[in-house]
Design a protein around this motif. Structure first.
Motif, mmCIF file in Angstrom:
data_model
loop_
_atom_site.group_PDB
_atom_site.id
_atom_site.type_symbol
_atom_site.label_atom_id
_atom_site.label_comp_id
_atom_site.label_asym_id
_atom_site.label_seq_id
_atom_site.Cartn_x
_atom_site.Cartn_y
_atom_site.Cartn_z
ATOM 1 N N THR A 47 -5.159 -13.038 -0.005
ATOM 2 C CA THR A 47 -6.656 -12.946 -0.398
ATOM 3 C C THR A 47 -6.929 -13.834 -1.676
ATOM 4 O O THR A 47 -5.913 -14.410 -2.370
ATOM 5 N N LYS A 268 -8.894 -6.145 0.533
ATOM 6 C CA LYS A 268 -9.869 -5.016 0.867
ATOM 7 C C LYS A 268 -8.947 -3.702 1.440
ATOM 8 O O LYS A 268 -7.854 -3.970 1.454
ATOM 9 N N GLU A 269 -9.756 -2.792 1.653
ATOM 10 C CA GLU A 269 -9.319 -1.537 1.859
ATOM 11 C C GLU A 269 -8.172 -1.589 3.158
ATOM 12 O O GLU A 269 -7.514 -0.881 3.353
ATOM 13 N N SER A 270 -8.620 -2.365 4.069
ATOM 14 C CA SER A 270 -8.096 -2.318 5.296
ATOM 15 C C SER A 270 -6.584 -3.350 5.261
ATOM 16 O O SER A 270 -6.137 -3.131 6.064
ATOM 17 N N THR A 305 -11.311 2.127 -6.158
ATOM 18 C CA THR A 305 -11.987 0.689 -5.991
ATOM 19 C C THR A 305 -12.753 0.457 -7.002
ATOM 20 O O THR A 305 -13.095 0.983 -7.901
ATOM 21 N N VAL A 325 -17.300 -2.902 2.944
ATOM 22 C CA VAL A 325 -15.768 -2.785 2.746
ATOM 23 C C VAL A 325 -15.385 -3.052 1.313
ATOM 24 O O VAL A 325 -15.851 -3.966 0.585
ATOM 25 N N GLN A 326 -14.614 -1.891 0.831
ATOM 26 C CA GLN A 326 -14.357 -1.776 -0.577
ATOM 27 C C GLN A 326 -13.123 -2.805 -0.861
ATOM 28 O O GLN A 326 -12.371 -2.810 0.246
ATOM 29 N N ARG A 327 -12.943 -2.970 -1.993
ATOM 30 C CA ARG A 327 -12.005 -3.600 -2.295
ATOM 31 C C ARG A 327 -11.006 -2.824 -3.521
ATOM 32 O O ARG A 327 -11.651 -2.234 -4.359
#
Length: 406
Positions: A47, A268-270, A305, A325-327
């Motif tokens: 990231t 990212k949450e993913s 988040t 999309v959350q972080r």
């Protein structure tokens, strides 16, 4: 008439070779990328949404006052204990003088209470002697009456003499009653005074303790007109000016502890599925470019988040909802030696790559921190000095009765 010239049906050999070479390069690149991804790329989460963080200590006064001097300015390096701001000490000095005088007076008053115990005890003993004397006088007067009463009928003792003996008996009885009342009063006075002194000493007496607390309070207020740096750091956001009247709790400046910064990498949450505490990380800072590489490890994952802790959290339970999309912030601890060689500043952009090949770490911390994450002992000496001042004042006012306060 000449026949038309037709292009050769055979392809250009040079073009064919070039296309073949390009295809080969692309194929090799694809194979190389595939090998690299299989061997390394699939074990890395990256990231560029990452920023340097550090402890930012706010310098705020504990007492109000007028600023007389400023000991450091923006960008200055200061050491723990160095005076940053000095306030006018005049009011605090007067309050301390008054508290010291009150403590000295209280010690002497409490000494008087203990001395009164002995005085009242002596008075009670005197009253007991008076009662004993009055009792003897009553017995003697009663004997006189008892001896004269049988003789009154025979004429051996006159009526006047007998009346005088009876009057003397009544007088001694009145004196005995008065002596007993005096003894009771003395006993009550002694009990009352002992109630103020029993179970304690001069130095531990509640009155002395209350006055001593006032001295400590005034002493600490005087010491707090000088604002020391609680930790080593760099001055930032200085807003205080000389002559300014400040109140307790007003932010005057900040200290940034750049000796041991960390990085908050917002994944990212993913990407969080394989990130674990303890995984190694490689970082680069925009300020240095790729020529300087930092190393660290995942120290912890945020409990929520960034949007959840925002000043205005998102209200997703609305009709016109769009998924975003959350972080989640992931804390990366940096190598102290590398940071010392290439200093960082708060807020600098970083690029982070976490090696997620090892999956034996925890997703969230499962241990309780022992000790303090950050502490200072700059203010500890003030309390010790206040205690020493109180002890000195009490000792100097105990006089010859110092043993009473032992």
């Amino acid at each position: 008439m000449n026949a038309p010239v037709t292009p050769s049906s055979s392809p250009n050999p040079r073009r064919k070779k070039a296309m073949t070479a390009v295809s080969a390069v692309l194929a090799l690149s694809a194979v190389a990328w595939g090998v690299h991804y299989f061997m390394f790329g699939r074990h890395v989460e990256q990231t560029d949404n990452a920023y340097v963080q550090a402890n930012v200590v706010q310098i705020t006064p504990q007492v109000g006052g007028t600023v007389l001097a400023i000991g450091a300015d923006d960008t200055d390096l200061v050491k723990a204990g160095q005076v940053l701001v000095k306030l006018d000490p005049a009011d605090a000095r007067v309050a301390l003088d008054q508290a010291e005088a009150q403590l000295a007076q209280t010690v002497r008053e409490v000494r008087t209470l203990y001395a009164n115990n002995e005085t009242l005890k002596a008075q009670m003993q005197t009253r007991e002697a008076d009662v004993a004397k009055a009792s003897n006088e009553v017995e003697r007067a009663q004997d006189d009456v008892n001896r004269r009463k049988p003789l009154l009928s025979t004429g051996a003792v006159g009526q006047e003499e007998f009346n005088h003996a009876v009057a003397q008996l009544n007088t001694t009885k009145t004196a005995l009653a008065a002596a007993k009342s005096g003894l009771a009063a003395a006993q009550e006075q002694l009990s009352s005074n002992r109630a103020l002194t029993d179970g304690t000493t001069v130095t531990a007496h509640p009155n002395v303790a209350r006055a001593a607390a006032k001295v400590r309070e005034a002493y600490l207020a005087l010491q707090r007109v000088a604002l020391p740096a609680p930790v080593d750091g760099y001055v930032a956001k200085r807003s205080v000016q000389v002559g300014q009247r400040v109140q307790a709790g007003t932010p005057l400046m900040a200290l940034v502890t750049l000796q041991q910064p960390w990085v908050d990498a917002n994944f990212k949450e993913s990407q969080l599925q394989r990130i674990r505490i303890g995984q190694p990380a490689t970082l680069t800072a925009d300020v240095y470019g790729e020529k300087v590489e930092f190393h660290g490890k995942v120290e912890g994952l945020g409990a929520g988040t960034g949007a959840a802790f925002a000043l205005l959290p998102a209200q997703n339970a609305t009709g016109n909802w769009i998924k975003v999309v959350q972080r989640v912030p992931v804390r990366i601890a940096l190598d102290a030696a590398e940071v010392k060689a290439h200093p960082l500043r708060v807020g600098l952009s970083m690029e982070v790559a976490v090696d997620v090949s090892k999956q034996d770490g925890a997703v969230l911390s499962d241990t309780v921190r022992k000790g303090h994450a950050l502490e200072t002992d700059v203010f500890a000496q003030q309390q010790r000095d206040a205690d020493a001042l109180v002890k000195r004042i009490i000792s100097s006012n105990l006089g010859h009765q110092a043993s009473v306060g032992a």
